[in-house]
Design a protein around this motif. Sequence first.
Motif, mmCIF file in Angstrom:
data_model
loop_
_atom_site.group_PDB
_atom_site.id
_atom_site.type_symbol
_atom_site.label_atom_id
_atom_site.label_comp_id
_atom_site.label_asym_id
_atom_site.label_seq_id
_atom_site.Cartn_x
_atom_site.Cartn_y
_atom_site.Cartn_z
ATOM 1 N N UNK A 1 0.796 -1.198 -0.090
ATOM 2 C CA UNK A 1 -0.017 0.068 0.018
ATOM 3 C C UNK A 1 1.062 1.200 0.042
ATOM 4 N N UNK A 2 2.040 1.147 0.724
ATOM 5 C CA UNK A 2 2.885 2.574 0.951
ATOM 6 C C UNK A 2 3.398 2.613 -0.616
ATOM 7 N N UNK A 3 3.852 1.473 -1.443
ATOM 8 C CA UNK A 3 4.338 1.761 -2.502
ATOM 9 C C UNK A 3 3.236 2.489 -3.609
ATOM 10 N N UNK A 4 2.335 1.938 -3.406
ATOM 11 C CA UNK A 4 1.141 2.639 -4.542
ATOM 12 C C UNK A 4 0.926 3.966 -4.066
ATOM 13 N N UNK A 5 0.850 4.221 -2.781
ATOM 14 C CA UNK A 5 0.498 5.538 -2.330
ATOM 15 C C UNK A 5 1.826 6.498 -2.541
ATOM 16 N N UNK A 6 2.832 6.176 -2.418
ATOM 17 C CA UNK A 6 4.098 6.897 -2.799
ATOM 18 C C UNK A 6 4.184 7.210 -4.241
ATOM 19 N N UNK A 7 3.910 6.309 -5.125
ATOM 20 C CA UNK A 7 3.869 6.291 -6.561
ATOM 21 C C UNK A 7 2.670 7.183 -7.221
ATOM 22 N N UNK A 8 1.384 6.983 -6.660
ATOM 23 C CA UNK A 8 0.126 7.692 -7.171
ATOM 24 C C UNK A 8 -0.057 8.921 -6.314
ATOM 25 N N UNK A 9 0.407 9.106 -5.009
ATOM 26 C CA UNK A 9 -0.046 10.150 -4.270
ATOM 27 C C UNK A 9 -0.611 9.607 -2.887
ATOM 28 N N UNK A 10 -0.388 10.488 -1.670
ATOM 29 C CA UNK A 10 -0.912 10.143 -0.481
ATOM 30 C C UNK A 10 -2.386 9.827 -0.573
ATOM 31 N N UNK A 11 -2.715 8.864 0.254
ATOM 32 C CA UNK A 11 -4.471 8.367 0.268
ATOM 33 C C UNK A 11 -4.847 8.182 -1.073
ATOM 34 N N UNK A 12 -4.077 7.689 -2.157
ATOM 35 C CA UNK A 12 -4.952 7.315 -3.362
ATOM 36 C C UNK A 12 -5.375 5.812 -3.299
ATOM 37 N N UNK A 13 -4.989 4.963 -2.435
ATOM 38 C CA UNK A 13 -5.630 3.752 -2.079
ATOM 39 C C UNK A 13 -5.869 3.490 -0.548
ATOM 40 N N UNK A 14 -6.774 3.091 -0.256
ATOM 41 C CA UNK A 14 -6.926 2.794 1.188
ATOM 42 C C UNK A 14 -6.727 1.293 1.797
ATOM 43 N N UNK A 15 -6.324 0.879 2.948
ATOM 44 C CA UNK A 15 -5.973 -0.273 3.476
ATOM 45 C C UNK A 15 -7.095 -1.369 3.258
ATOM 46 N N UNK A 16 -8.362 -0.836 3.323
ATOM 47 C CA UNK A 16 -9.408 -1.877 3.046
ATOM 48 C C UNK A 16 -9.723 -2.029 1.542
#
Length: 88
Positions: free
Chosen positions: A1-16
């Motif tokens: 999740x951290x990798x996705x959010x760091x690539x696409x922007x903060x909070x771009x995908x949630x844990x759920x």
Amino acid sequence: MELINSTLGKHSVSHSTVKKWFSKFHDGNFTLEDDPRRSAVKEKLEDVLQVLLDENPCQNQEELQNSYRNYSPSDIISIACNGKDDRM
């Protein structure tokens, strides 16, 4: 999740969301399409029940439920799309 959010922007995908993806992939479902929304499915089912009721308005709730159980998923899709029961 951290990798996705760091690539696409903060909070771009949630844990759920990640948990849902993991569950789908774990079950062998690799489709990237969204699941149909419940409201759309509910509307289609209501359309099918209305068609069945229109074809035999004398049915009570139990009879309608029993007649609905005799349909395969492909029959239900056909009724929802065509607005009539092609089996009759």
